[in-house]
Design an enzyme around this catalytic site. Sequence first.
Site, PDB file in Angstrom:
ATOM      1  N   ASP A  34      36.047  39.075  43.599  1.00  0.00           N
ATOM      2  CA  ASP A  34      35.802  37.546  42.773  1.00  0.00           C
ATOM      3  C   ASP A  34      35.891  36.567  44.111  1.00  0.00           C
ATOM      4  O   ASP A  34      36.799  36.809  44.950  1.00  0.00           O
ATOM      5  CB  ASP A  34      36.928  37.320  41.814  1.00  0.00           C
ATOM      6  N   ILE A  35      35.096  35.452  43.768  1.00  0.00           N
ATOM      7  CA  ILE A  35      35.225  34.547  45.066  1.00  0.00           C
ATOM      8  C   ILE A  35      36.145  33.684  44.905  1.00  0.00           C
ATOM      9  O   ILE A  35      36.639  32.876  46.018  1.00  0.00           O
ATOM     10  CB  ILE A  35      33.613  33.791  44.744  1.00  0.00           C
ATOM     11  N   VAL A 104      30.267  33.011  33.623  1.00  0.00           N
ATOM     12  CA  VAL A 104      28.858  33.730  34.206  1.00  0.00           C
ATOM     13  C   VAL A 104      28.560  34.559  32.847  1.00  0.00           C
ATOM     14  O   VAL A 104      29.150  35.324  32.425  1.00  0.00           O
ATOM     15  CB  VAL A 104      29.130  34.384  35.232  1.00  0.00           C
ATOM     16  N   HIS A 108      30.955  41.035  32.540  1.00  0.00           N
ATOM     17  CA  HIS A 108      32.004  41.268  33.837  1.00  0.00           C
ATOM     18  C   HIS A 108      33.091  41.704  33.348  1.00  0.00           C
ATOM     19  O   HIS A 108      33.667  41.026  32.606  1.00  0.00           O
ATOM     20  CB  HIS A 108      31.838  40.492  34.955  1.00  0.00           C
ATOM     21  N   MET A 109      33.790  42.623  34.013  1.00  0.00           N
ATOM     22  CA  MET A 109      35.093  43.101  33.450  1.00  0.00           C
ATOM     23  C   MET A 109      36.152  42.615  34.858  1.00  0.00           C
ATOM     24  O   MET A 109      35.833  42.877  36.136  1.00  0.00           O
ATOM     25  CB  MET A 109      35.447  44.418  33.185  1.00  0.00           C
TER      26      MET A 109
END
Length: 124
Positions: A34-35, A104, A108-109
């Site tokens: 993750d960013i 987003v 996603h998990m």
Amino acid sequence: MPAYDDSNIFARILRGEIPNDTVLETEHTLVFRDIRPQAPVHVLVIPKGAYVSYDDFAAHASEAEIVDFHRAIAKVTRELGVALEGGLGFRAITNAGPDGVQEVPHFHMHILGGRPMGRMVQPG
Ligand code: DGP
């Protein structure tokens, strides 16, 4: 179910238009950091297929995609040292839609670990 928006950031990552820090890639699944990490371990597990949210994925993905996704979580939690086999555990979170505060719109998990994660949900 809202239509899948091909311009979302994870679709662009999957097309190779934006770089990412990949941790694991399988036939149907990508795992990358993750960013904006919120824990020492914070990765995102995404299907390569176009699914908006967990309910979309659970309802419409093939059995092969669903199995691959969950086996990728098993593998990556072991590799990152947070699986209960040898580690202290993790939290898996998926946000869906406005009430879930999903930023987003590609399923996603989040896998978070490396520290005690605290209360599951803050009071609203
Ligand atoms: P959510 O609220 O569940 O939709 O979380 C979206 C997460 O995606 C958030 O933790 C930040 C992360 N994110 C957003 N843009 C990027 C990006 O370009 N690259 C990576 N690696 N992560 C991103």
